[in-house]
Scaffold this active site. Structure first.
Site, PDB file in Angstrom:
ATOM      1  N   SER A  19       0.794  -1.203  -0.057  1.00 43.32           N
ATOM      2  CA  SER A  19       0.140  -0.057   0.058  1.00 43.32           C
ATOM      3  C   SER A  19       0.931   1.076   0.012  1.00 43.32           C
ATOM      4  CB  SER A  19      -0.891   0.045   1.189  1.00 43.32           C
ATOM      5  OG  SER A  19      -1.628  -1.063   1.206  1.00 43.32           O
ATOM      6  N   GLY A  20       1.981   1.258   0.735  1.00 47.99           N
ATOM      7  CA  GLY A  20       2.755   2.511   0.942  1.00 47.99           C
ATOM      8  C   GLY A  20       3.641   2.773  -0.249  1.00 47.99           C
ATOM      9  N   CYS A  47      -2.177  -6.223   2.217  1.00 50.29           N
ATOM     10  CA  CYS A  47      -3.416  -5.683   2.241  1.00 50.29           C
ATOM     11  C   CYS A  47      -4.301  -6.254   1.145  1.00 50.29           C
ATOM     12  CB  CYS A  47      -3.458  -4.028   1.969  1.00 50.29           C
ATOM     13  SG  CYS A  47      -5.340  -3.396   1.842  1.00 50.29           S
ATOM     14  N   CYS A  52      -6.381  -7.260   4.538  1.00 46.93           N
ATOM     15  CA  CYS A  52      -7.857  -6.437   4.354  1.00 46.93           C
ATOM     16  C   CYS A  52      -8.582  -6.829   3.177  1.00 46.93           C
ATOM     17  CB  CYS A  52      -7.499  -4.699   4.186  1.00 46.93           C
ATOM     18  SG  CYS A  52      -5.805  -4.285   4.839  1.00 46.93           S
ATOM     19  N   LYS A  55      -9.863 -10.574   3.421  1.00 46.20           N
ATOM     20  CA  LYS A  55     -10.454 -10.712   4.829  1.00 46.20           C
ATOM     21  C   LYS A  55     -11.826 -10.373   4.736  1.00 46.20           C
ATOM     22  CE  LYS A  55     -10.627  -7.523   7.278  1.00 46.20           C
ATOM     23  NZ  LYS A  55      -9.496  -6.988   8.162  1.00 46.20           N
ATOM     24  N   TYR A 103      -3.252  -2.908 -10.167  1.00 40.16           N
ATOM     25  CA  TYR A 103      -2.048  -2.164  -9.551  1.00 40.16           C
ATOM     26  C   TYR A 103      -0.822  -2.107 -10.549  1.00 40.16           C
ATOM     27  CZ  TYR A 103      -3.184  -1.556  -4.532  1.00 40.16           C
ATOM     28  OH  TYR A 103      -4.006  -1.074  -3.629  1.00 40.16           O
ATOM     29  N   ALA A 119      14.677  -7.023  -3.597  1.00 38.67           N
ATOM     30  CA  ALA A 119      15.634  -6.169  -3.687  1.00 38.67           C
ATOM     31  C   ALA A 119      16.710  -5.880  -2.563  1.00 38.67           C
ATOM     32  CB  ALA A 119      14.963  -4.722  -3.986  1.00 38.67           C
ATOM     33  N   GLY A 179      -5.286 -12.499  20.367  1.00 46.40           N
ATOM     34  CA  GLY A 179      -6.489 -11.928  21.061  1.00 46.40           C
ATOM     35  C   GLY A 179      -6.400 -10.327  20.620  1.00 46.40           C
ATOM     36  N   TYR A 181      -6.731  -8.105  16.591  1.00 46.83           N
ATOM     37  CA  TYR A 181      -7.227  -7.954  15.262  1.00 46.83           C
ATOM     38  C   TYR A 181      -7.293  -8.983  14.514  1.00 46.83           C
ATOM     39  CZ  TYR A 181      -6.928  -2.531  14.895  1.00 46.83           C
ATOM     40  OH  TYR A 181      -6.865  -1.419  15.514  1.00 46.83           O
ATOM     41  N   ILE A 182      -6.345  -9.802  13.997  1.00 39.74           N
ATOM     42  CA  ILE A 182      -6.289 -11.141  13.036  1.00 39.74           C
ATOM     43  C   ILE A 182      -6.818 -12.299  13.449  1.00 39.74           C
ATOM     44  CG2 ILE A 182      -5.015 -12.466  11.614  1.00 39.74           C
ATOM     45  CD1 ILE A 182      -3.032 -10.266  11.003  1.00 39.74           C
ATOM     46  N   GLU A 185     -10.636 -11.255  14.284  1.00 41.22           N
ATOM     47  CA  GLU A 185     -11.563 -11.416  12.828  1.00 41.22           C
ATOM     48  C   GLU A 185     -11.617 -12.717  12.377  1.00 41.22           C
ATOM     49  OE1 GLU A 185      -9.275  -8.492  10.493  1.00 41.22           O
ATOM     50  OE2 GLU A 185     -10.604  -6.817  11.269  1.00 41.22           O
ATOM     51  N   GLY A 265       0.764 -11.217  16.122  1.00 48.80           N
ATOM     52  CA  GLY A 265       1.514 -10.029  15.943  1.00 48.80           C
ATOM     53  C   GLY A 265       2.182 -10.247  14.768  1.00 48.80           C
ATOM     54  N   THR A 314      -3.251   0.126   6.502  1.00 51.44           N
ATOM     55  CA  THR A 314      -3.090   0.492   5.014  1.00 51.44           C
ATOM     56  C   THR A 314      -3.143   2.033   4.954  1.00 51.44           C
ATOM     57  OG1 THR A 314      -3.623  -1.681   4.136  1.00 51.44           O
ATOM     58  CG2 THR A 314      -4.355   0.261   2.761  1.00 51.44           C
ATOM     59  N   HIS A 439     -32.966   8.614  11.366  1.00 54.02           N
ATOM     60  CA  HIS A 439     -33.989   7.821  12.021  1.00 54.02           C
ATOM     61  C   HIS A 439     -34.689   6.741  11.358  1.00 54.02           C
ATOM     62  CE1 HIS A 439     -36.108   6.177  15.347  1.00 54.02           C
ATOM     63  NE2 HIS A 439     -37.216   6.295  14.886  1.00 54.02           N
ATOM     64  N   GLU A 444     -27.620   7.294  15.106  1.00 57.72           N
ATOM     65  CA  GLU A 444     -28.391   8.551  15.522  1.00 57.72           C
ATOM     66  C   GLU A 444     -27.908   8.441  17.290  1.00 57.72           C
ATOM     67  OE1 GLU A 444     -32.705   8.830  15.477  1.00 57.72           O
ATOM     68  OE2 GLU A 444     -32.641   6.460  15.255  1.00 57.72           O
TER      69      GLU A 444
HETATM   70  P1  NDP Z   1      -1.938  -7.759  17.231  1.00 60.96           P
HETATM   71  O1  NDP Z   1      -0.902  -6.899  17.621  1.00 60.96           O
HETATM   72  O2  NDP Z   1      -3.284  -6.830  17.129  1.00 60.96           O
HETATM   73  O3  NDP Z   1      -2.392  -8.961  18.164  1.00 60.96           O
HETATM   74  C1  NDP Z   1      -1.319  -9.702  18.418  1.00 60.96           C
HETATM   75  C2  NDP Z   1      -1.972 -10.757  19.598  1.00 60.96           C
HETATM   76  O4  NDP Z   1      -1.044 -11.799  19.835  1.00 60.96           O
HETATM   77  C3  NDP Z   1      -2.225  -9.853  20.852  1.00 60.96           C
HETATM   78  O5  NDP Z   1      -3.358 -10.626  21.567  1.00 60.96           O
HETATM   79  C4  NDP Z   1      -0.980 -10.543  21.826  1.00 60.96           C
HETATM   80  O6  NDP Z   1      -1.215 -10.634  23.033  1.00 60.96           O
HETATM   81  C5  NDP Z   1      -0.966 -12.020  21.284  1.00 60.96           C
HETATM   82  N1  NDP Z   1       0.394 -12.513  21.315  1.00 60.96           N
HETATM   83  C6  NDP Z   1       1.587 -12.090  20.794  1.00 60.96           C
HETATM   84  N2  NDP Z   1       2.695 -12.837  21.132  1.00 60.96           N
HETATM   85  C7  NDP Z   1       1.999 -14.090  21.521  1.00 60.96           C
HETATM   86  C8  NDP Z   1       2.752 -15.229  22.023  1.00 60.96           C
HETATM   87  N3  NDP Z   1       4.041 -15.440  22.191  1.00 60.96           N
HETATM   88  N4  NDP Z   1       1.760 -16.092  22.402  1.00 60.96           N
HETATM   89  C9  NDP Z   1       0.393 -16.028  22.456  1.00 60.96           C
HETATM   90  N5  NDP Z   1      -0.083 -14.613  22.129  1.00 60.96           N
HETATM   91  C10 NDP Z   1       0.720 -13.860  21.810  1.00 60.96           C
HETATM   92  O7  NDP Z   1      -1.566  -8.413  15.949  1.00 60.96           O
HETATM   93  P2  NDP Z   1      -2.473  -8.908  14.852  1.00 60.96           P
HETATM   94  O8  NDP Z   1      -1.236 -10.053  14.350  1.00 60.96           O
HETATM   95  O9  NDP Z   1      -3.624  -9.338  15.114  1.00 60.96           O
HETATM   96  O10 NDP Z   1      -2.259  -8.104  13.646  1.00 60.96           O
HETATM   97  C11 NDP Z   1      -1.298  -7.169  13.337  1.00 60.96           C
HETATM   98  C12 NDP Z   1      -1.690  -5.510  13.020  1.00 60.96           C
HETATM   99  O11 NDP Z   1      -2.256  -5.680  11.595  1.00 60.96           O
HETATM  100  C13 NDP Z   1      -2.451  -5.226  14.014  1.00 60.96           C
HETATM  101  O12 NDP Z   1      -2.037  -4.465  14.823  1.00 60.96           O
HETATM  102  C14 NDP Z   1      -3.307  -4.256  12.928  1.00 60.96           C
HETATM  103  O13 NDP Z   1      -2.658  -2.910  13.054  1.00 60.96           O
HETATM  104  C15 NDP Z   1      -3.166  -4.723  11.790  1.00 60.96           C
HETATM  105  N6  NDP Z   1      -4.431  -5.141  11.305  1.00 60.96           N
HETATM  106  C16 NDP Z   1      -5.522  -4.333  11.083  1.00 60.96           C
HETATM  107  C17 NDP Z   1      -6.634  -5.002  10.879  1.00 60.96           C
HETATM  108  C18 NDP Z   1      -7.989  -3.644  10.440  1.00 60.96           C
HETATM  109  O14 NDP Z   1      -7.548  -2.796  10.508  1.00 60.96           O
HETATM  110  N7  NDP Z   1      -9.020  -4.075  10.798  1.00 60.96           N
HETATM  111  C19 NDP Z   1      -7.042  -6.278  10.528  1.00 60.96           C
HETATM  112  C20 NDP Z   1      -5.939  -6.930  10.757  1.00 60.96           C
HETATM  113  C21 NDP Z   1      -4.638  -6.649  11.102  1.00 60.96           C
HETATM  114  P3  NDP Z   1      -0.797  -9.299  24.053  1.00 60.96           P
HETATM  115  O15 NDP Z   1      -2.066  -8.286  23.959  1.00 60.96           O
HETATM  116  O16 NDP Z   1      -0.759 -10.034  25.476  1.00 60.96           O
HETATM  117  O17 NDP Z   1       0.388  -8.667  23.658  1.00 60.96           O
END
Ligand code: NDP
Length: 454
Positions: A19-20, A47, A52, A55, A103, A119, A179, A181-182, A185, A265, A314, A439, A444
C-alpha cells in the site's frame, strides 16, 4: 528533475509494492521523479493479497450464515442452505488477481518502472535486484511486515494469516491463538462459515489497547455467536495425531483440531534487505527507525508503513506515502497527522474506534464525561437474535470536545469513519447534540446521548 543518464539510475528507488510503496511510487512519478519500484512477492502487498481485501470478502461470506437464520423471523424459508469453501476461496483468488493487474496498470500508467524481484541494499545509493545494480538519489523502504509465530514444539504445523486464505480443505475445527485484530477477525469468520472455533488469549481480556468497556462487551457478544473464547490460556505444544492436530494448552488441557492459526502479531519484513550495508538503524522494538519526514539514519534512505512500527494500517501507510512524495518531489513539505486515526476490527459484531480510550484519558489526567448506550438493534426485535450494541462517547470536560468514540455493533467501521471527520475537525459535545439524527439508525445514538454515566 529526472535522472535520465542511464536506465539503471533513478531519482527514487522504492523497495516493496504494498500500500505505501505503490502510492509513494505513483505520486512521486506523477510529480516528475524517475521512479523504479521492486517487489519480490505480489503487487499490492499484504492488504490486497493476504490482508484487508480478502479478509473483508471472507467477512461478507461468513455473515450469510447468520443472515439466513435472521431471515426466518421476517418470514423467509431458508431450507437447504449449504456453504462451499472452494467457491468462496476461488472467487476470492480471482478478485485478487484482478486487483493485482489493476495495481500493475496503475504503476505503469504513472510512469514508474516495475521490477519483479527481491531487492537488496548494496550501499546508501545502490540497490541490487535480479543481479542488476541500480543507482538511486533516494531510496524508500516499504517492505511491510510479516506474521510472527510463537516458539513452541510443533509450531511448524500451525499456519498464519498468510496461509489461511487458501486452505485446500475447510477446517471443521479451528484453534486460533491470539487476542488482537487478526485472531478475532478470523475466529469470527470461520465461526460464521461453520467451523467450531476456539480462540485462546494469553491475558485476562483480549483486544489490548482498546477501551475496556468495548473489550468486555465484544467478548460477551462474540461468545454468544458461538466462538469458544478462552482467556489466560495459550498453546504450549502441537502434534499431529490420527484425529487431527492435538494442541497442549498452558492450563494443562488439550484440544484436537483441524488447523491452528497463530495470529500473534507481525514483525518488520527485513530479511535479505541488506540494511547492514547502510547506516539505517533499528529502534528498541526492532522496527526501522525513521523521523517525522521518514528519513532513516542514512540520509538518502527513507522508510514508511508497517516496517517503521507505527499503526500497522493500510490508510496510515498511504497517508505517509503521500506526505513523503509531496515533501521529496513536490513543492510543499507535508507531514503525517496521527491524531484521531479511526480503526475497525471486522469481528462480528464489528468494533469501531476513534480517539482516546477511557483508560488513556485517566492516564493523561483528563477530566471527562462518559456517555454509554447499550441496546438491542432494531433488526433483532424480529430476527430473535440475542445481540446487543454498545456505543460509548468520551468528552473532555474543559473543552467540551469529543475525544473518544467507540462502538461494538453492526457497521461500527462505517459509522466511526464519519464520526472521525467530526472529531478531527474539533467537534464538541454541543455540536453532536445539535446535529439531527437519521431515524431509525444505530448511528443516531451518537447524537442523542444526553446523560453522562455517574
Ligand atoms: P495484534 O498486535 O493486534 O495482536 C497480537 C495478539 O497476539 C495479541 O493479543 C498478543 O497478546 C498476542 N500474542 C503476541 N505474542 C504472543 C505469544 N507469544 N503467544 C500468545 N499470544 C501472543 O497483531 P495481529 O497479528 O492481530 O495484527 C497485526 C496488526 O495488523 C494489527 O496490530 C493491526 O494494526 C493490523 N491489522 C489491522 C486490521 C484492521 O484494520 N481491521 C486487521 C488485521 C490486522 P498481548 O495483547 O498480550 O500482547
Amino acid at each position: 528533475m529526472q535522472d535520465t543518464d542511464n536506465d539503471n539510475s533513478c531519482d527514487l528507488f522504492v523497495i516493496g509494492a504494498g500500500s505505501g510503496g505503490v502510492r509513494a511510487a505513483r505520486v512521486s512519478a506523477s510529480l516528475g521523479a524517475k521512479v523504479i519500484i521492486a517487489e519480490g512477492l505480489y503487487l499490492g502487498g499484504t492488504c490486497v493479497n493476504v490482508g484487508c481485501v480478502p479478509k473483508k470478502l471472507y467477512v461478507y461470506g461468513s455473515e450469510f450464515g447468520k443472515a439466513f437464520k435472521d431471515a426466518q423471523g421476517f418470514g423467509w424459508s431458508v431450507d437447504g442452505v449449504a456453504f462451499d469453501w472452494p467457491t468462496l476461496r476461488d472467487n476470492k483468488t480471482r478478485e485478487i488477481s484482478r486487483l493485482n493487474s489493476i495495481y500493475d496498470r496503475l504503476l505503469d500508467g504513472s510512469g514508474a518502472q516495475v521490477i519483479n524481484g527481491m531487492a537488496k541494499l548494496i550501499d546508501a545509493h545502490t540497490v541490487e535486484v535480479n543481479g542488476m545494480q541500480y543507482h538511486a538519489k533516494k531510496i524508500l523502504l516499504a517492505t511491510g511486515s510479516w506474521p510472527t509465530k510463537p516458539d513452541f514444539p510443533g509450531n511448524e504445523l500451525a499456519i498464519t494469516s498468510n496461509e489461511i486464505f487458501d486452505l485446500e480443505v475447510f477446517p471443521k475445527r479451528l484453534l486460533v491463538i491470539g487476542g488482537g485484530y487478526i485472531a478475532t477477525e478470523f475466529a469470527c469468520i470461520f465461526n460464521g462459515l461453520g467451523s467450531q472455533v476456539v480462540q485462546l488469549y494469553r491475558g485476562d481480556l483480549f483486544m489490548r489497547g482498546f477501551d475496556e468497556d468495548i473489550r468486555k462487551f465484544a467478548a460477551d457478544e462474540i461468545r454468544k455467536t458461538g466462538v469458544d473464547l478462552r482467556f489466560n490460556n495459550n498453546i504450549v505444544a502441537l502434534a499431529r495425531t490420527e484425529n487431527g492436530l492435538e494442541a497442549q494448552l498452558s492450563d494443562g488441557s488439550s484440544i484436537t483440531t483441524d488447523a491452528v492459526l497463530c495470529a500473534t502479531g507481525r514483525h518488520p519484513n527485513l530479511e535479505g534487505l541488506g540494511l547492514a550495508s547502510t547506516a539505517v538503524k533499528l529502534d528498541a522494538r526492532g522496527y526501522v527507525s525513521a523521523g517525522d519526514n521518514f528519513q532513516t539514519d542514512e540520509p538518502s534512505i527513507f522508510a514508511l508503513g508497517d516496517m517503521t512500527g507505527g499503526p500497522q494500517l493500510t490508510p496510515v501507510a498511504i497517508e505517509q506515502a503521500m506526505a513523503f512524495a509531496h515533501t521529496q518531489f513536490g513543492n510543499a513539505s507535508k507531514s503525517m497527522d496521527y491524531a484521531f486515526i479511526p480503526t475497525a476490527v471486522f469481528c462480528q459484531p464489528n468494533i469501531g474506534t476513534v480517539g482516546l480510550t477511557e483508560e488513556e484519558t485517566n492516564a493523561q489526567g483528563l477530566e471527562v464525561d462518559v456517555y454509554l448506550s447499550d441496546f438491542k438493534p432494531m433488526k433483532h426485535t424480529l430476527s430473535g437474535r440475542d445481540e446487543r450494541t454498545l456505543m460509548k462517547m468520551i468528552v473532555d470536560k474543559s473543552s467540551n470536545r469529543v475525544i473518544g468514540l467507540h462502538m461494538v455493533g453492526p457497521d461500527a467501521g462505517e459509522i466511526c469513519q464519519g464520526m472521525a471527520v467530526a472529531m478531527k475537525a474539533g467537534a464538541t459535545k454541543a455540536d453532536f447534540d445539535s446535529t439531527v439524527g437519521i431515524h431509525p439508525t444505530a448511528a443516531e445514538e451518537f447524537v442523542t446521548m444526553r446523560t453522562p454515566r455517574e
